[in-house]
Scaffold this motif. Sequence first.
Motif, PDB file in Angstrom:
ATOM      1  N   THR A 156       0.830  -1.199   0.000  1.00 17.09           N
ATOM      2  CA  THR A 156       0.000   0.000   0.000  1.00 17.09           C
ATOM      3  C   THR A 156       0.870   1.257   0.000  1.00 17.09           C
ATOM      4  OG1 THR A 156      -0.079  -0.129   2.401  1.00 17.09           O
ATOM      5  CG2 THR A 156      -1.943  -1.072   1.214  1.00 17.09           C
ATOM      6  N   SER A 158       5.200   2.472  -0.715  1.00 18.64           N
ATOM      7  CA  SER A 158       6.590   2.139  -1.000  1.00 18.64           C
ATOM      8  C   SER A 158       7.354   3.452  -1.083  1.00 18.64           C
ATOM      9  CB  SER A 158       6.679   1.374  -2.328  1.00 18.64           C
ATOM     10  OG  SER A 158       8.019   1.070  -2.629  1.00 18.64           O
ATOM     11  N   THR A 159       8.119   3.738  -0.028  1.00 17.58           N
ATOM     12  CA  THR A 159       8.781   5.040   0.015  1.00 17.58           C
ATOM     13  C   THR A 159      10.240   4.904   0.451  1.00 17.58           C
ATOM     14  OG1 THR A 159       8.635   7.295   0.892  1.00 17.58           O
ATOM     15  CG2 THR A 159       7.960   5.581   2.358  1.00 17.58           C
ATOM     16  N   LEU A 215      11.726  12.329   3.360  1.00 18.91           N
ATOM     17  CA  LEU A 215      12.700  13.221   3.999  1.00 18.91           C
ATOM     18  C   LEU A 215      12.800  12.988   5.501  1.00 18.91           C
ATOM     19  CD1 LEU A 215      11.864  16.574   2.129  1.00 18.91           C
ATOM     20  CD2 LEU A 215      13.416  14.754   1.454  1.00 18.91           C
ATOM     21  N   TYR A 285      13.247   5.819  -7.374  1.00 20.36           N
ATOM     22  CA  TYR A 285      12.746   6.487  -6.174  1.00 20.36           C
ATOM     23  C   TYR A 285      13.395   7.839  -5.919  1.00 20.36           C
ATOM     24  CZ  TYR A 285      10.291   2.219  -4.922  1.00 20.36           C
ATOM     25  OH  TYR A 285       9.437   1.153  -4.910  1.00 20.36           O
ATOM     26  N   ALA A 286      14.457   8.127  -6.646  1.00 21.59           N
ATOM     27  CA  ALA A 286      15.147   9.389  -6.371  1.00 21.59           C
ATOM     28  C   ALA A 286      15.817   9.940  -7.606  1.00 21.59           C
ATOM     29  CB  ALA A 286      16.198   9.177  -5.280  1.00 21.59           C
ATOM     30  N   ARG A 287      16.006  11.222  -7.575  1.00 21.50           N
ATOM     31  CA  ARG A 287      16.903  11.878  -8.526  1.00 21.50           C
ATOM     32  C   ARG A 287      17.812  12.733  -7.671  1.00 21.50           C
ATOM     33  NH1 ARG A 287      15.428  10.942 -13.407  1.00 21.50           N
ATOM     34  NH2 ARG A 287      17.044  12.298 -14.202  1.00 21.50           N
ATOM     35  N   THR A 288      19.039  12.280  -7.508  1.00 17.84           N
ATOM     36  CA  THR A 288      19.914  12.986  -6.570  1.00 17.84           C
ATOM     37  C   THR A 288      21.126  13.600  -7.253  1.00 17.84           C
ATOM     38  OG1 THR A 288      21.087  10.957  -6.102  1.00 17.84           O
ATOM     39  CG2 THR A 288      19.299  11.547  -4.609  1.00 17.84           C
ATOM     40  N   MET A 290      21.179  15.844  -9.786  1.00 15.83           N
ATOM     41  CA  MET A 290      20.556  16.729 -10.761  1.00 15.83           C
ATOM     42  C   MET A 290      21.475  17.855 -11.203  1.00 15.83           C
ATOM     43  SD  MET A 290      16.857  16.729  -9.084  1.00 15.83           S
ATOM     44  CE  MET A 290      15.994  17.133 -10.532  1.00 15.83           C
TER      45      MET A 290
ATOM     46  N   LEU B  13       7.920  12.382 -14.960  1.00 19.05           N
ATOM     47  CA  LEU B  13       8.346  12.939 -13.688  1.00 19.05           C
ATOM     48  C   LEU B  13       9.248  14.127 -14.017  1.00 19.05           C
ATOM     49  CD1 LEU B  13       9.207   9.598 -11.890  1.00 19.05           C
ATOM     50  CD2 LEU B  13       7.109  10.892 -11.750  1.00 19.05           C
ATOM     51  N   LEU B 157      -3.658   4.685  -7.388  1.00 26.44           N
ATOM     52  CA  LEU B 157      -2.230   4.744  -7.113  1.00 26.44           C
ATOM     53  C   LEU B 157      -1.755   6.182  -7.305  1.00 26.44           C
ATOM     54  CD1 LEU B 157       0.522   2.311  -7.904  1.00 26.44           C
ATOM     55  CD2 LEU B 157       0.779   4.584  -8.860  1.00 26.44           C
ATOM     56  N   ILE B 159       1.555   9.076  -6.663  1.00 31.92           N
ATOM     57  CA  ILE B 159       2.980   9.263  -6.414  1.00 31.92           C
ATOM     58  C   ILE B 159       3.168  10.620  -5.753  1.00 31.92           C
ATOM     59  CG2 ILE B 159       5.263   9.567  -7.459  1.00 31.92           C
ATOM     60  CD1 ILE B 159       4.533   7.474  -9.491  1.00 31.92           C
ATOM     61  N   TYR B 162       8.716  14.509  -3.006  1.00 34.88           N
ATOM     62  CA  TYR B 162       9.375  15.346  -2.004  1.00 34.88           C
ATOM     63  C   TYR B 162      10.788  15.651  -2.481  1.00 34.88           C
ATOM     64  CZ  TYR B 162       5.726  14.034   1.355  1.00 34.88           C
ATOM     65  OH  TYR B 162       4.537  13.864   2.000  1.00 34.88           O
ATOM     66  N   GLY B 163      11.370  16.678  -1.929  1.00 37.57           N
ATOM     67  CA  GLY B 163      12.740  16.954  -2.328  1.00 37.57           C
ATOM     68  C   GLY B 163      13.402  17.999  -1.466  1.00 37.57           C
ATOM     69  N   SER B 193      17.732  17.510  -4.866  1.00 43.91           N
ATOM     70  CA  SER B 193      17.312  16.098  -4.863  1.00 43.91           C
ATOM     71  C   SER B 193      15.794  16.023  -4.962  1.00 43.91           C
ATOM     72  CB  SER B 193      17.778  15.388  -3.587  1.00 43.91           C
ATOM     73  OG  SER B 193      17.189  15.983  -2.461  1.00 43.91           O
ATOM     74  N   GLN B 194      15.329  14.881  -5.425  1.00 46.38           N
ATOM     75  CA  GLN B 194      13.887  14.669  -5.542  1.00 46.38           C
ATOM     76  C   GLN B 194      13.601  13.191  -5.265  1.00 46.38           C
ATOM     77  OE1 GLN B 194      11.438  15.766  -9.286  1.00 46.38           O
ATOM     78  NE2 GLN B 194      11.744  17.613  -8.127  1.00 46.38           N
ATOM     79  N   TYR B 195      12.590  12.931  -4.444  1.00 40.72           N
ATOM     80  CA  TYR B 195      12.277  11.553  -4.046  1.00 40.72           C
ATOM     81  C   TYR B 195      10.809  11.250  -4.336  1.00 40.72           C
ATOM     82  CZ  TYR B 195      16.660  12.126  -1.597  1.00 40.72           C
ATOM     83  OH  TYR B 195      17.974  12.379  -1.321  1.00 40.72           O
ATOM     84  N   TYR B 196      10.544  10.002  -4.722  1.00 43.93           N
ATOM     85  CA  TYR B 196       9.191   9.609  -5.111  1.00 43.93           C
ATOM     86  C   TYR B 196       8.681   8.506  -4.187  1.00 43.93           C
ATOM     87  CZ  TYR B 196      10.907  11.978  -9.232  1.00 43.93           C
ATOM     88  OH  TYR B 196      11.465  12.902 -10.072  1.00 43.93           O
ATOM     89  N   SER B 197       7.473   8.676  -3.722  1.00 41.59           N
ATOM     90  CA  SER B 197       6.854   7.721  -2.819  1.00 41.59           C
ATOM     91  C   SER B 197       5.568   7.202  -3.465  1.00 41.59           C
ATOM     92  CB  SER B 197       6.550   8.452  -1.510  1.00 41.59           C
ATOM     93  OG  SER B 197       5.920   7.610  -0.611  1.00 41.59           O
ATOM     94  N   ILE B 198       5.442   5.872  -3.567  1.00 42.37           N
ATOM     95  CA  ILE B 198       4.250   5.281  -4.205  1.00 42.37           C
ATOM     96  C   ILE B 198       3.229   4.932  -3.121  1.00 42.37           C
ATOM     97  CG2 ILE B 198       3.399   3.369  -5.632  1.00 42.37           C
ATOM     98  CD1 ILE B 198       6.239   2.998  -6.684  1.00 42.37           C
ATOM     99  N   GLU B 199       1.994   5.266  -3.366  1.00 51.72           N
ATOM    100  CA  GLU B 199       0.958   4.955  -2.386  1.00 51.72           C
ATOM    101  C   GLU B 199      -0.292   4.456  -3.094  1.00 51.72           C
ATOM    102  OE1 GLU B 199      -0.982   7.086   1.532  1.00 51.72           O
ATOM    103  OE2 GLU B 199       0.298   8.256   0.225  1.00 51.72           O
ATOM    104  N   LYS B 200      -0.864   3.364  -2.572  1.00 56.38           N
ATOM    105  CA  LYS B 200      -2.154   2.882  -3.080  1.00 56.38           C
ATOM    106  C   LYS B 200      -3.200   3.162  -2.016  1.00 56.38           C
ATOM    107  CE  LYS B 200      -0.275  -1.148  -5.565  1.00 56.38           C
ATOM    108  NZ  LYS B 200      -0.259  -2.629  -5.548  1.00 56.38           N
TER     109      LYS B 200
END
Lengths: 303, 205
Positions: A156, A158-159, A215, A285-288, A290, B13, B157, B159, B162-163, B193-200
């Motif tokens: 449910t 995934s972070t 974060l 999951y990330a772009r670090t 950049m 993205l 779903l 996304i 955050y960053g 930086s940029q971070y992605y979190s998946i949520e259902k």
Amino acid sequence: MKPLILTFTLIAFFAFSLLSLSMLKSDPPPLRMRTPQMLRSIHHTEGETFTVRVEANTMHSLYVHEDFMVKHELTNQTGTMTLPIILKDYELKSANSESAHITLNYQLAIEASSEAFYINPAYLSIEYEDSTRLKLPIGEFSYHFDNAWGSTLDYTLSTPIKGDYGYGPTITGHCVGVKSSSAFPIELTGISLRSKTILPNMDYLSETNKSIHPLMDLNTLLKRPFNAKNPSVSPKHLSLKPGESTTFCIPFTYKDNLGVVRYPIEIAYLDNQREKRLLIDDFPYARTHMKTYEGVMKDGVLE
Amino acid sequence: MILILMVLTSHSLNLMASEYKTYEEVTFKSSSYDLLEDYSETDYELAYEEIDKRRFWGWRTHTVLNNVKVSYKKETMMIIRNEGTSAIEKDYTFKSKTTNATQLSASGSIGIEAKGPIQSFKTGLDSELEFSVDSKTHTSEEEIIEISIDIDPMTELKIEVYGEGKVTNGVGKLYRFFRNTKKGGWEVFTVTSQYYSIEKVMIEE
């Protein structure tokens, strides 16, 4: 007469020194091409691509130009394992007079039903028109194809959890929300990124009821400090009652100083004593990286 | 009948120029720091006091925040919505593309111009400010990721993005023959930086 000869000698010596210095200055520095060491763990679907970013110390070398490249492969150190790849996209940019950034985007030239492939350390091998070959260490490469979807456990959430171990921003752990649809109790027995050097540390597996985002501080989520080099010595298991949901966080133990942004998550579990797996497909999951190239860089060799 | 609503079958993205002003949240560690858009009149007055002295020609600038770390949350992206009665399993294509890491904004009579994806402040302010090299930093890369996703009935779903970034801002005055012809605020926002979190999540009926 003597002072005149001395003057001419000095002038000649001065002119010769200047000429030598200017010749020395005009010699271009030897070509240097390097790239950050990353884990690339791919659960393969047809058409997928991956990127290798290379930093070179000049734009004025044939070896940085696409037109001069004739063949691309992934290989191991000795060249006994090779994985064919196709260059899909290429970009060369000058950052300043002393550096250029090359972005190489590759597609795996294999069927999506091929066998698993693992190389560590993996090298990007580029052959040029003059038969010279660049051998560039890129880190760990892991490729799988399977359809092992868990049917009684779904995710449910995934972070990733961001962090920095002193060689640039990276992902230090991951939190997963899971939901059981089994009529039996479920026991989580293992978590993997399909890497042999970045290992989720099951000793620190922690359930949480917090609202999680990338974060957040990893140590706060785990409720105790974690060192990236901590090996797993007594792995914890997590149990779920029929129909139950939970969220857990787990840190990554790093055997090597790699960067990682894209990976799958495989969760092994027992459902009524039967081994099953939930696979969360690989995702960036990330772009670090950049703005600048960060992380542990390694140089390639022209052979 | 299965009703499947796919809002986006392919999603980028992307990081667009100057989009940081649309972020849901931008948070500094200290509450005394502000983005340019949150400067009060008093903030401007105090900053202008630092560059009161006239000059014959050119800019006078004052930096209020210098590369101050900031965290942000972008608007949540809803990717797939299954309003049907059976689960769906599908491969989705994500194009991950970064076009610009540094974004600019300005207030008052200070202007911004763009040459392709690279922005700069008008009338030479860009070269007056120390970050001028950074502001021209530009990356562009694209990665295609195929992801297999299972979505239960009445589930969507999302996304969340955050960053972290860095903010440099301040004010400037442009002088021509000792006359102040332009003035305003300027700001550089650099995404690091940029971070992605998946949520259902379940769809509320």
